[in-house]
Each structure stands twice: as structure tokens, then as C-alpha cells.
Design a protein around this motif. Structure first.
Motif, PDB file in Angstrom:
ATOM      1  N   THR A  24      13.875  47.809 104.021  1.00  0.00           N
ATOM      2  CA  THR A  24      14.243  47.627 105.421  1.00  0.00           C
ATOM      3  C   THR A  24      13.011  47.821 106.285  1.00  0.00           C
ATOM      4  N   ASN A  25      12.925  47.015 107.331  1.00  0.00           N
ATOM      5  CA  ASN A  25      11.796  47.085 108.253  1.00  0.00           C
ATOM      6  C   ASN A  25      12.270  47.653 109.581  1.00  0.00           C
ATOM      7  N   THR A  26      11.552  48.640 110.070  1.00  0.00           N
ATOM      8  CA  THR A  26      11.841  49.230 111.378  1.00  0.00           C
ATOM      9  C   THR A  26      10.539  49.263 112.170  1.00  0.00           C
ATOM     10  N   THR A  27      10.608  49.788 113.357  1.00  0.00           N
ATOM     11  CA  THR A  27       9.403  49.877 114.184  1.00  0.00           C
ATOM     12  C   THR A  27       8.400  50.873 113.609  1.00  0.00           C
ATOM     13  N   THR A  28       8.865  51.788 112.781  1.00  0.00           N
ATOM     14  CA  THR A  28       7.957  52.779 112.189  1.00  0.00           C
ATOM     15  C   THR A  28       7.409  52.343 110.829  1.00  0.00           C
ATOM     16  N   GLY A  29       7.872  51.227 110.298  1.00  0.00           N
ATOM     17  CA  GLY A  29       7.370  50.727 109.019  1.00  0.00           C
ATOM     18  C   GLY A  29       8.471  50.244 108.110  1.00  0.00           C
ATOM     19  N   SER A  30       8.134  50.010 106.865  1.00  0.00           N
ATOM     20  CA  SER A  30       9.084  49.540 105.860  1.00  0.00           C
ATOM     21  C   SER A  30       9.436  50.684 104.924  1.00  0.00           C
ATOM     22  N   SER A  31      10.677  50.677 104.455  1.00  0.00           N
ATOM     23  CA  SER A  31      11.090  51.716 103.507  1.00  0.00           C
ATOM     24  C   SER A  31      12.232  51.205 102.645  1.00  0.00           C
ATOM     25  N   ALA A  32      12.430  51.912 101.541  1.00  0.00           N
ATOM     26  CA  ALA A  32      13.544  51.632 100.629  1.00  0.00           C
ATOM     27  C   ALA A  32      13.909  52.949  99.966  1.00  0.00           C
ATOM     28  N   THR A  33      15.110  53.017  99.427  1.00  0.00           N
ATOM     29  CA  THR A  33      15.550  54.222  98.741  1.00  0.00           C
ATOM     30  C   THR A  33      15.484  54.006  97.240  1.00  0.00           C
ATOM     31  N   ALA A  34      14.775  54.899  96.555  1.00  0.00           N
ATOM     32  CA  ALA A  34      14.654  54.800  95.100  1.00  0.00           C
ATOM     33  C   ALA A  34      15.952  55.240  94.447  1.00  0.00           C
ATOM     34  N   THR A  35      16.406  54.469  93.474  1.00  0.00           N
ATOM     35  CA  THR A  35      17.590  54.852  92.704  1.00  0.00           C
ATOM     36  C   THR A  35      17.200  55.426  91.344  1.00  0.00           C
ATOM     37  N   ARG A  36      15.992  55.064  90.883  1.00  0.00           N
ATOM     38  CA  ARG A  36      15.489  55.593  89.616  1.00  0.00           C
ATOM     39  C   ARG A  36      13.976  55.446  89.595  1.00  0.00           C
ATOM     40  N   ILE A  37      13.304  56.474  89.092  1.00  0.00           N
ATOM     41  CA  ILE A  37      11.856  56.435  88.917  1.00  0.00           C
ATOM     42  C   ILE A  37      11.570  56.731  87.457  1.00  0.00           C
ATOM     43  N   ARG A  38      10.847  55.818  86.808  1.00  0.00           N
ATOM     44  CA  ARG A  38      10.447  56.029  85.418  1.00  0.00           C
ATOM     45  C   ARG A  38       8.952  56.301  85.405  1.00  0.00           C
ATOM     46  N   PHE A  39       8.543  57.270  84.598  1.00  0.00           N
ATOM     47  CA  PHE A  39       7.113  57.484  84.441  1.00  0.00           C
ATOM     48  C   PHE A  39       6.822  57.771  82.989  1.00  0.00           C
ATOM     49  N   GLY A  40       5.657  57.365  82.577  1.00  0.00           N
ATOM     50  CA  GLY A  40       5.261  57.576  81.196  1.00  0.00           C
ATOM     51  C   GLY A  40       3.809  57.214  81.018  1.00  0.00           C
ATOM     52  N   SER A  41       3.186  57.894  80.101  1.00  0.00           N
ATOM     53  CA  SER A  41       1.769  57.662  79.838  1.00  0.00           C
ATOM     54  C   SER A  41       1.590  56.498  78.878  1.00  0.00           C
ATOM     55  N   GLU A  42       0.373  55.989  78.844  1.00  0.00           N
ATOM     56  CA  GLU A  42       0.051  54.888  77.944  1.00  0.00           C
ATOM     57  C   GLU A  42      -0.443  55.394  76.599  1.00  0.00           C
ATOM     58  N   LEU A  43      -1.103  56.557  76.593  1.00  0.00           N
ATOM     59  CA  LEU A  43      -1.669  57.087  75.359  1.00  0.00           C
ATOM     60  C   LEU A  43      -1.504  58.594  75.289  1.00  0.00           C
ATOM     61  N   VAL A  44      -1.199  59.098  74.105  1.00  0.00           N
ATOM     62  CA  VAL A  44      -1.270  60.523  73.792  1.00  0.00           C
ATOM     63  C   VAL A  44      -1.940  60.607  72.436  1.00  0.00           C
ATOM     64  N   GLY A  45      -3.114  61.239  72.397  1.00  0.00           N
ATOM     65  CA  GLY A  45      -3.830  61.335  71.134  1.00  0.00           C
ATOM     66  C   GLY A  45      -5.148  62.060  71.289  1.00  0.00           C
ATOM     67  N   PRO A  46      -5.856  62.203  70.183  1.00  0.00           N
ATOM     68  CA  PRO A  46      -7.143  62.909  70.218  1.00  0.00           C
ATOM     69  C   PRO A  46      -8.269  62.008  70.716  1.00  0.00           C
ATOM     70  N   VAL A  47      -9.212  62.609  71.404  1.00  0.00           N
ATOM     71  CA  VAL A  47     -10.384  61.889  71.885  1.00  0.00           C
ATOM     72  C   VAL A  47     -11.345  61.705  70.709  1.00  0.00           C
ATOM     73  N   ALA A  48     -11.707  60.455  70.435  1.00  0.00           N
ATOM     74  CA  ALA A  48     -12.624  60.156  69.328  1.00  0.00           C
ATOM     75  C   ALA A  48     -14.068  60.040  69.799  1.00  0.00           C
ATOM     76  N   ALA A  49     -14.262  59.673  71.071  1.00  0.00           N
ATOM     77  CA  ALA A  49     -15.624  59.524  71.606  1.00  0.00           C
ATOM     78  C   ALA A  49     -15.581  59.647  73.120  1.00  0.00           C
ATOM     79  N   VAL A  50     -16.680  60.159  73.690  1.00  0.00           N
ATOM     80  CA  VAL A  50     -16.836  60.260  75.138  1.00  0.00           C
ATOM     81  C   VAL A  50     -18.210  59.707  75.498  1.00  0.00           C
ATOM     82  N   ASP A  51     -18.240  58.771  76.443  1.00  0.00           N
ATOM     83  CA  ASP A  51     -19.497  58.227  76.952  1.00  0.00           C
ATOM     84  C   ASP A  51     -19.520  58.520  78.452  1.00  0.00           C
TER      85      ASP A  51
END
Length: 193
Positions: A24-51
């Protein structure tokens, strides 16, 4: 992993998927109500090298790029300088198809992990030998249940891995998850990508 989590677990730099109502757009900006938020990482593991000079690290055979915007957990004071080979990390990132690397948005240390985790595109596939590659790493899925159909080159997969490599030096996939969630069935939708 589709389990309920508390909102206090959301942290700066995590990558999220948000399902919400109409914008929805109002004079103060745009907004929406979240019904669900998913979060998750891409990798979990040991570091093999650092540059540190290049601003990269290698986790599970994948190149992870660190930028000025990358958020490091408070348990990694000094950012990339605090990351050492052998340390277990959880990386929130966006995959860059042009470079084949992960652009890190947040990096956290992990004390332990029951399994390693990775989400990425299949870059090579041998259905006869039941092996695949993601980035520079080789994987065996011979004993994995619920192999996604169709498993194909370029398909994004989420995999759980044994902590130990097999006799051929490959990571062993113990389970597949949803690599990319399809949009929900709705009367209207907006998609960017």
C-alpha cells in the motif's frame, strides 16, 4: 528447515524470503504486512582457506567473497582477520552466477555442527555413478533418500552432508532439501530476479 523460529533470531545481514500482503502506498511511503519470513544460510562448514588480500574464503569447496557490507558476528571481532582455517562458519550469502562465488552478507562462527549444509547450483552430474558437483566440490548422493526429480545441470539444490568425506574424497549427501521455493498460488504476484 521449515521449523518455527522466534523473531529475535533474525540478525543484521541474514538473507530472507518474505511472504506478505499487498503493498500500500501512503503519503509517508509504501508498506506491506509480512505473513511469513524465511531465513537460512547458504553454507555451514569448515573454512578450508582464507585469502585476506583478495577478501575471500573457501568453505565446502565454494568461494565466499567478503565485502565492506558483509556483517560479521560479534564473536568474530576484526571480521575476516578473525576467520581461521578449520573454523566452522555459517555463511548467509547471495550466489553470483556470473562468478560462481557466494557474496557473503553475514558470517557467524559455529561451535559444532551435526552435518554440513550447502545450497547451490549443480555444475556437473553423473546419474549413473550418482555423483554431482557444486562449484569446485564433488558430492556422492548414492545413499541419499528423496533425490529431487528432475535433478539436472543448473538446478539449485540444498544438501546436508556427512562431516567426513568418502573414500574418493567426495562429500556424502545425506539429504536433499528445497533449493528454490516456487511462488505460492495467488491471484496476483510480483517477481524480481
Amino acid at each position: 528447515d521449515d521449523g518455527g523460529r522466534d523473531r529475535t533470531e533474525l540478525k543484521l545481514g541474514m538473507t530472507v524470503d518474505v511472504d506478505g500482503g499487498a503493498i500500500t502506498n501512503t503519503t509517508t511511503g509504501s508498506s506491506a504486512t509480512a505473513t511469513r519470513i524465511r531465513f537460512g544460510s547458504e553454507l555451514v562448514g569448515p573454512v578450508a582457506a582464507v585469502d585476506r588480500a583478495a577478501g575471500t574464503l573457501t568453505v565446502l569447496g565454494q568461494t565466499v567473497k567478503v565485502a565492506v557490507e558483509t556483517v560479521f558476528d560479534e564473536d568474530l571481532p576484526g571480521g575476516l582477520a578473525a576467520v581461521t582455517v578449520g573454523r566452522i562458519v555459517e555463511v548467509y550469502a547471495l550466489f553470483d552466477a556470473a562468478t560462481g562465488a557466494y557474496n557473503a552478507t553475514r558470517i557467524e562462527p559455529r561451535a559444532t555442527a551435526a552435518q554440513w549444509r550447502l545450497r547451490g547450483p549443480v555444475s556437473a552430474l553423473d546419474t549413473g555413478a550418482k555423483t554431482l558437483r557444486i562449484g569446485a566440490a564433488a558430492f556422492s548422493y548414492a545413499s541419499a533418500p528423496d533425490v529431487p526429480a528432475p535433478l539436472a545441470l543448473g538446478a539449485f539444490v540444498r544438501v546436508r552432508l556427512n562431516l567426513a568425506l568418502d573414500a574418493n574424497g567426495r562429500y556424502v549427501i545425506t539429504a536433499f532439501g528445497v533449493g528454490v521455493r516456487p511462488p505460492e498460488d495467488r491471484e496476483e504476484a510480483s517477481l524480481k530476479g
